[in-house]
Write a protein that holds these residues in place. Structure first.
Motif, PDB file in Angstrom:
ATOM      1  N   THR A   1       0.836  -1.194   0.000  1.00 36.40           N
ATOM      2  CA  THR A   1       0.000   0.000   0.000  1.00 36.40           C
ATOM      3  C   THR A   1       0.876   1.252   0.000  1.00 36.40           C
ATOM      4  N   GLY A   2       0.546   2.195  -0.875  1.00 33.52           N
ATOM      5  CA  GLY A   2       1.270   3.457  -0.911  1.00 33.52           C
ATOM      6  C   GLY A   2       2.447   3.494  -1.856  1.00 33.52           C
ATOM      7  N   THR A   3       2.669   2.428  -2.628  1.00 39.80           N
ATOM      8  CA  THR A   3       3.814   2.412  -3.548  1.00 39.80           C
ATOM      9  C   THR A   3       3.504   3.082  -4.883  1.00 39.80           C
ATOM     10  N   GLY A   4       2.218   3.324  -5.180  1.00 36.56           N
ATOM     11  CA  GLY A   4       1.872   4.024  -6.410  1.00 36.56           C
ATOM     12  C   GLY A   4       1.307   3.131  -7.492  1.00 36.56           C
TER      13      GLY A   4
ATOM     14  N   PRO B   1       8.847  -1.354  -2.404  1.00 37.56           N
ATOM     15  CA  PRO B   1       8.566  -0.418  -1.309  1.00 37.56           C
ATOM     16  C   PRO B   1       9.669   0.631  -1.212  1.00 37.56           C
ATOM     17  N   LEU B   2       9.372   1.745  -0.593  1.00 40.39           N
ATOM     18  CA  LEU B   2      10.327   2.855  -0.527  1.00 40.39           C
ATOM     19  C   LEU B   2      11.594   2.458   0.228  1.00 40.39           C
ATOM     20  N   ARG B   3      11.488   1.560   1.200  1.00 43.78           N
ATOM     21  CA  ARG B   3      12.667   1.154   1.966  1.00 43.78           C
ATOM     22  C   ARG B   3      13.662   0.398   1.094  1.00 43.78           C
TER      23      ARG B   3
ATOM     24  N   ASP C   1      11.981   3.512   7.973  1.00 42.93           N
ATOM     25  CA  ASP C   1      11.556   2.351   7.187  1.00 42.93           C
ATOM     26  C   ASP C   1      10.425   2.658   6.200  1.00 42.93           C
ATOM     27  N   TRP C   2       9.735   3.777   6.361  1.00 37.05           N
ATOM     28  CA  TRP C   2       8.665   4.201   5.467  1.00 37.05           C
ATOM     29  C   TRP C   2       7.605   3.117   5.271  1.00 37.05           C
ATOM     30  N   PRO C   3       6.916   2.728   6.344  1.00 39.66           N
ATOM     31  CA  PRO C   3       5.861   1.711   6.198  1.00 39.66           C
ATOM     32  C   PRO C   3       4.721   2.163   5.298  1.00 39.66           C
ATOM     33  N   GLY C   4       4.525   3.488   5.181  1.00 39.21           N
ATOM     34  CA  GLY C   4       3.481   4.009   4.295  1.00 39.21           C
ATOM     35  C   GLY C   4       3.974   4.297   2.894  1.00 39.21           C
ATOM     36  N   ASN C   5       5.267   4.010   2.659  1.00 40.01           N
ATOM     37  CA  ASN C   5       5.879   4.128   1.337  1.00 40.01           C
ATOM     38  C   ASN C   5       5.817   5.551   0.781  1.00 40.01           C
ATOM     39  N   VAL C   6       5.700   5.686  -0.545  1.00 35.96           N
ATOM     40  CA  VAL C   6       5.764   7.013  -1.170  1.00 35.96           C
ATOM     41  C   VAL C   6       4.625   7.893  -0.678  1.00 35.96           C
TER      42      VAL C   6
ATOM     43  N   ARG D   1       5.072  11.657   0.771  1.00 37.66           N
ATOM     44  CA  ARG D   1       4.351  12.785   0.177  1.00 37.66           C
ATOM     45  C   ARG D   1       3.536  13.527   1.229  1.00 37.66           C
ATOM     46  N   ASN D   2       2.840  12.787   2.092  1.00 38.29           N
ATOM     47  CA  ASN D   2       2.045  13.421   3.141  1.00 38.29           C
ATOM     48  C   ASN D   2       2.921  14.224   4.092  1.00 38.29           C
ATOM     49  N   LEU D   3       4.085  13.658   4.436  1.00 40.07           N
ATOM     50  CA  LEU D   3       4.987  14.351   5.355  1.00 40.07           C
ATOM     51  C   LEU D   3       5.497  15.659   4.739  1.00 40.07           C
ATOM     52  N   VAL D   4       5.890  15.611   3.478  1.00 41.86           N
ATOM     53  CA  VAL D   4       6.383  16.820   2.809  1.00 41.86           C
ATOM     54  C   VAL D   4       5.267  17.852   2.686  1.00 41.86           C
ATOM     55  N   GLU D   5       4.039  17.399   2.436  1.00 35.73           N
ATOM     56  CA  GLU D   5       2.929  18.346   2.332  1.00 35.73           C
ATOM     57  C   GLU D   5       2.715  19.081   3.654  1.00 35.73           C
ATOM     58  N   ILE D   6       2.746  18.328   4.754  1.00 34.40           N
ATOM     59  CA  ILE D   6       2.565  18.962   6.060  1.00 34.40           C
ATOM     60  C   ILE D   6       3.686  19.956   6.323  1.00 34.40           C
ATOM     61  N   ALA D   7       4.909  19.552   6.027  1.00 34.71           N
ATOM     62  CA  ALA D   7       6.055  20.444   6.256  1.00 34.71           C
ATOM     63  C   ALA D   7       5.971  21.699   5.409  1.00 34.71           C
TER      64      ALA D   7
END
Length: 456
Positions: A171-174, A311-313, A353-358, A362-368
């Motif tokens: 989930t979250g890999t695109g 996965p992102l990891r 480890d990025w369990p939520g992947n990309v 993306r969500n983290l960068v949006e918040i920042a």
């Protein structure tokens, strides 16, 4: 289960004959399997493809008539580092050097066993190419890592065909983004791209969504309804989370794929269709086949071309590239990208480890990007991802969609600022000057935040 031998932790697989001697390929030795015990003793089998499956089912590359071997027991994969063997959720397990594994690297002389058959892995002198794309993007998908450039190569090669494609990945890999880009790069790009989420549909409505229904077919069917396959005429149907399709509907979908025709629920009229089918799943469908939850014949119909998004990891070389692209998306290409502590952020992101992947990145960068702080300190926002990971199985009523998006997001930003500043002051014994220097922000800005949240 005994210890897991994980390819991602192995240090030096030895089957790469040449590193990337050109920008678009890796050269790897071909290999063969020598049976040293069991009914096939003395026979040799050459591995000449990216994926070589073994099991008791007749569709495997190596079929073993053994009641202790699962239908889809295990597979050998050619990956950028060499060859690995992966168990496919078999009942009795796959053993490498006597240890039951989920996945393991294969080196010269490695012995593995499934059922009563023991095989030895032997490299050959002949080489085969592991081809990569020359590009670092496929539409909206970005990546310069070897796994992603392999995905781009396969996508470029098959996008313009009508081949049925299965996309696997966490989930979250695109997966949906990749499916849509394949459609956009196909000869069907000017026709509909219809998405069906098999996991979110009510069980009694899936057939109607996929195939349509006739008036009076069931209570509430007051008019005829066109299903996804008819609606996508000439275009592409994307079946997301196909692993959640109910067993009752799997035979119907198989008939649609084989005959390219549909029959609406409650109707006897057969309608011909012209669509391409792309499916996606976050499950290991071969495991579902072994467990009897997914039809083997349907699996093969859907997996004419199989693609796996890493996965992102496993593609951390792409993190900086992705983060920069997301920053430009949220801040705007004309605004300067002011990022504080770049080296620290890079280390923090690579160690996560990025369990939520990309999607998580993306969500983290949006918040920042919505923070008032400039330059943006991405590392400081990483704690949000860790917080989500520790509570990922707990529903959070604060973030339900019963209020405007901007309101909920602003509350999240304020929560971060308050906790971060409180911890910052504690670490520096309320010395504002020291705290500001450590956080790499202006002293006046820190004082405004302190007053804003009543922390002194």
């Amino acid at each position: 289960m005994a210890d897991k031998i994980n390819p991602s932790t192995a240090t030096s697989p030895t089957l790469i004959l040449s590193s990337r001697d050109e920008s678009n390929r890796i050269l790897v030795q071909k290999c063969k399997l020598l049976a040293v015990s069991g009914p096939l003793k003395g026979r040799e089998f050459v591995v000449t493809s990216d994926t070589f499956t073994m099991g008791s089912g007749r569709t495997n590359d190596l079929m073993l008539e053994d009641s202790t071997v699962s239908r889809r027991h295990c597979e050998i994969q050619l990956i950028p580092e060499g060859y690995s063997i992966r168990d496919l959720g078999s009942t009795n397990g796959t053993y490498v050097q006597g240890v039951r594994i989920k996945s393991a690297f294969l080196d010269e002389g490695t012995e593995f066993q499934l059922g009563s058959t023991r095989l030895v892995f032997c490299p050959l002198q002949e080489m085969m190419e592991y081809k990569l794309s020359n590009e670092e993007a496929f539409g909206k998908l970005l990546g310069r890592s070897v796994p992603m450039r392999r995905v781009f190569y396969v996508a470029e090669r098959f996008a313009k065909t009508d081949s049925t494609i299965m996309i696997e990945g966490e989930t979250g890999t695109g997966k949906e983004v990749l499916a849509e880009e394949i459609h956009r790069h196909s000869t069907r790009s000017d026709k509909p791209f219809i998405v069906i989420d098999c996991a979110s549909l009510a069980k009694d409505l899936v057939a109607s969504e996929l195939f349509g229904h006739g008036k009076g077919a069931f209570t509430g069917a007051i008019t005829d309804r066109v299903g996804a396959f008819e609606h996508a005429e000439g275009g592409t149907v994307f079946l997301d989370e196909i692993g959640d399709l109910t067993p009752e509907l799997q035979p119907q979908l198989l008939r649609v794929i084989e005959k390219r025709e549909v029959k609406r629920v409650g109707s006897n009229t057969i309608r011909k269709i012209n669509v391409r089918i792309i499916s996606a799943t976050n499950k290991k469908l071969q495991n579902e086949v072994n467990s009897g939850n997914f039809r083997e014949d349907l699996y093969f119909r859907l997996s004419v071309i199989n693609m796996e998004l890493p996965p992102l990891r496993k593609r951390k070389d792409d993190i900086a590239m992705l983060a920069e692209a997301f920053l430009k998306e949220f801040i705007g290409s004309k605004a300067p990208l002011e990022v504080a502590n770049i080296d620290e952020a890079a280390r923090a992101f690579r160690n996560h480890d990025w369990p939520g992947n990309v999607r998580e990145l993306r969500n983290l960068v949006e918040i920042a990007s919505h923070s008032e702080q400039r330059p943006i300190d991405l590392a400081a926002f990483l704690y949000l991802a860790r917080t989500r990971r520790s509570h990922n199985n707990e529903p959070n009523s604060r973030f339900t969609a019963d209020r405007p998006f901007k309101v909920v997001k602003q509350e999240l930003i304020q929560e971060f600022e308050m906790h971060y500043i409180a911890d910052l002051l504690k670490r520096h014994s309320d010395n504002v000057s020291q705290a500001a220097r450590h956080a790499d922000i202006e002293r006046a800005y820190l004082q405004r935040l302190i007053r804003k949240y009543g922390l002194r």
